[in-house]
Design a protein around this motif. Structure first.
Motif, PDB file in Angstrom:
ATOM      1  N   LEU A  76      26.799  -0.451  11.288  1.00 46.93           N
ATOM      2  CA  LEU A  76      26.549  -0.863   9.909  1.00 46.93           C
ATOM      3  C   LEU A  76      25.076  -1.155   9.646  1.00 46.93           C
ATOM      4  O   LEU A  76      24.673  -1.346   8.497  1.00 46.93           O
ATOM      5  CB  LEU A  76      27.404  -2.092   9.575  1.00 46.93           C
ATOM      6  CG  LEU A  76      28.918  -1.869   9.707  1.00 46.93           C
ATOM      7  CD1 LEU A  76      29.670  -3.159   9.429  1.00 46.93           C
ATOM      8  CD2 LEU A  76      29.393  -0.765   8.774  1.00 46.93           C
ATOM      9  N   GLY A  77      24.308  -1.227  10.722  1.00 53.32           N
ATOM     10  CA  GLY A  77      22.857  -1.302  10.641  1.00 53.32           C
ATOM     11  C   GLY A  77      22.288  -2.262   9.623  1.00 53.32           C
ATOM     12  O   GLY A  77      22.328  -3.476   9.793  1.00 53.32           O
ATOM     13  N   LYS A  78      21.784  -1.726   8.535  1.00 51.18           N
ATOM     14  CA  LYS A  78      21.018  -2.506   7.565  1.00 51.18           C
ATOM     15  C   LYS A  78      21.855  -3.510   6.788  1.00 51.18           C
ATOM     16  O   LYS A  78      21.304  -4.294   6.007  1.00 51.18           O
ATOM     17  CB  LYS A  78      20.299  -1.561   6.606  1.00 51.18           C
ATOM     18  CG  LYS A  78      19.235  -0.711   7.303  1.00 51.18           C
ATOM     19  CD  LYS A  78      18.512   0.201   6.341  1.00 51.18           C
ATOM     20  CE  LYS A  78      17.451   1.032   7.058  1.00 51.18           C
ATOM     21  NZ  LYS A  78      16.743   1.959   6.136  1.00 51.18           N
ATOM     22  N   GLN A  79      23.163  -3.490   6.982  1.00 49.00           N
ATOM     23  CA  GLN A  79      23.991  -4.523   6.358  1.00 49.00           C
ATOM     24  C   GLN A  79      23.809  -5.873   7.057  1.00 49.00           C
ATOM     25  O   GLN A  79      24.232  -6.905   6.546  1.00 49.00           O
ATOM     26  CB  GLN A  79      25.463  -4.111   6.377  1.00 49.00           C
ATOM     27  CG  GLN A  79      25.769  -2.897   5.511  1.00 49.00           C
ATOM     28  CD  GLN A  79      27.253  -2.610   5.415  1.00 49.00           C
ATOM     29  OE1 GLN A  79      28.073  -3.516   5.470  1.00 49.00           O
ATOM     30  NE2 GLN A  79      27.602  -1.335   5.267  1.00 49.00           N
ATOM     31  N   PHE A  80      23.187  -5.841   8.235  1.00 48.79           N
ATOM     32  CA  PHE A  80      22.901  -7.066   8.975  1.00 48.79           C
ATOM     33  C   PHE A  80      21.409  -7.385   8.867  1.00 48.79           C
ATOM     34  O   PHE A  80      20.575  -6.474   8.815  1.00 48.79           O
ATOM     35  CB  PHE A  80      23.283  -6.907  10.446  1.00 48.79           C
ATOM     36  CG  PHE A  80      24.764  -6.856  10.694  1.00 48.79           C
ATOM     37  CD1 PHE A  80      25.478  -8.017  10.956  1.00 48.79           C
ATOM     38  CD2 PHE A  80      25.446  -5.646  10.657  1.00 48.79           C
ATOM     39  CE1 PHE A  80      26.845  -7.969  11.185  1.00 48.79           C
ATOM     40  CE2 PHE A  80      26.808  -5.590  10.883  1.00 48.79           C
ATOM     41  CZ  PHE A  80      27.513  -6.759  11.144  1.00 48.79           C
ATOM     42  N   PRO A  81      21.053  -8.668   8.856  1.00 47.35           N
ATOM     43  CA  PRO A  81      19.631  -9.037   8.826  1.00 47.35           C
ATOM     44  C   PRO A  81      18.890  -8.459  10.030  1.00 47.35           C
ATOM     45  O   PRO A  81      19.476  -8.229  11.091  1.00 47.35           O
ATOM     46  CB  PRO A  81      19.668 -10.572   8.887  1.00 47.35           C
ATOM     47  CG  PRO A  81      21.028 -10.947   8.404  1.00 47.35           C
ATOM     48  CD  PRO A  81      21.938  -9.839   8.832  1.00 47.35           C
ATOM     49  N   VAL A  82      17.607  -8.249   9.868  1.00 44.13           N
ATOM     50  CA  VAL A  82      16.782  -7.682  10.936  1.00 44.13           C
ATOM     51  C   VAL A  82      16.850  -8.556  12.186  1.00 44.13           C
ATOM     52  O   VAL A  82      16.889  -8.049  13.315  1.00 44.13           O
ATOM     53  CB  VAL A  82      15.319  -7.535  10.461  1.00 44.13           C
ATOM     54  CG1 VAL A  82      14.426  -7.097  11.620  1.00 44.13           C
ATOM     55  CG2 VAL A  82      15.230  -6.532   9.320  1.00 44.13           C
ATOM     56  N   GLU A  83      16.892  -9.880  11.992  1.00 39.56           N
ATOM     57  CA  GLU A  83      16.937 -10.793  13.139  1.00 39.56           C
ATOM     58  C   GLU A  83      18.192 -10.562  13.981  1.00 39.56           C
ATOM     59  O   GLU A  83      18.145 -10.625  15.217  1.00 39.56           O
ATOM     60  CB  GLU A  83      16.899 -12.253  12.664  1.00 39.56           C
ATOM     61  CG  GLU A  83      15.628 -12.653  11.946  1.00 39.56           C
ATOM     62  CD  GLU A  83      15.611 -12.217  10.486  1.00 39.56           C
ATOM     63  OE1 GLU A  83      16.653 -11.699  10.005  1.00 39.56           O
ATOM     64  OE2 GLU A  83      14.560 -12.380   9.835  1.00 39.56           O
TER      65      GLU A  83
END
Length: 244
Positions: free
Chosen positions: A42-49
């Motif tokens: 889901l990649g960008k659905q999660f914060p970068v941290e």
């Protein structure tokens, strides 16, 4: 709540040791490994941290196919491939407790042994976290929802074959001089005249609906496949309706 961060690179090095010596299985980390695959897919659905904490490879950097039709082991290996760290709950237990004990005995100054020492330390943290998870899930880990309740086990192995045998008996087209039904229960016996076949007319629709089978042939097939012993025992019972 305390959390322990275990590098997946370390887990890979000690997995075989944990498996042989402690009975460890990757299935004990099912939800944690599944979460890593979610972060990757889901990649960008999660914060970068979160991505930086959990992933060694990001999907936009390298698109690795997820084994949708693979086994759980295939999916665990996928998570170990794309993952960077495991984050595990450990209750009130802090890593500093182990670190303080570790420092009392760790006098090895050989830099070549640092990685091995760190792996052992991570192994201890992992065992602590797994034990905490064990206590919180009554030993079921992430599979409590898949464990049948005692009532379901009783139905599957005792109640259902009884009902299937009743279904079979009442649906078999056999010529009979009368419709009398004998019921024995608690050392008592009664005979029902069963005028107009009222008893069967009441019970067979219930069995049809409750068992969810459309025909006598399907009932016989299920009995022969799943309950061969019950079929043999039922064949030795006299043709009377027994409730015991």
């Amino acid at each position: 709540m305390e959390y322990q961060i275990i590098p997946i690179s370390s887990l890979k090095r000690i997995e075989s040791w944990l498996t042989d010596e402690t009975g460890f299985s990757l299935s004990m980390l099912h939800s944690e490994l599944d979460y890593i695959s979610d972060v990757y897919l889901l990649g960008k659905q999660f914060p970068v941290e979160i991505q930086d904490l959990y992933l060694s490879i990001k999907k936009e950097e390298q698109d690795i196919p997820y084994p949708n039709r693979g086994t759980d082991e295939d999916k665990y290996k996928f998570s170990l491939t794309v993952g960077k760290n495991l984050v595990l709950e450990s209750g009130d237990f802090e890593a500093d407790y182990i670190l303080n004990l570790w420092n009392l005995y760790d006098t090895n100054e050989d830099s070549a042994c640092e990685e091995q020492d760190q792996d052992i330390f991570n192994g201890i943290l992992l065992i602590v976290a797994i034990y905490y998870k064990y206590t919180q899930t009554n030993g079921y880990f992430d599979f409590g929802d898949y464990v049948a309740a005692p009532e379901q086990i009783q139905y599957t192995y005792s109640v259902r074959p009884d009902m299937l045998n009743l279904y079979k008996m009442f649906h078999e087209k056999k010529k009979t001089k009368n419709n009398t039904i004998t019921i024995e229960y608690n050392k008592q016996k009664i005979e029902l005249t069963n005028d107009d076949n009222w008893f069967l007319n009441m019970i067979t629709p219930y069995l049809d609906k409750y068992l969810g089978i459309p025909s006598l042939e399907e009932a016989e097939a299920e009995l022969n496949k799943d309950y061969p012993l019950q079929v043999k025992e039922a064949g030795n019972v006299k043709m009377q309706f027994l409730i015991q």
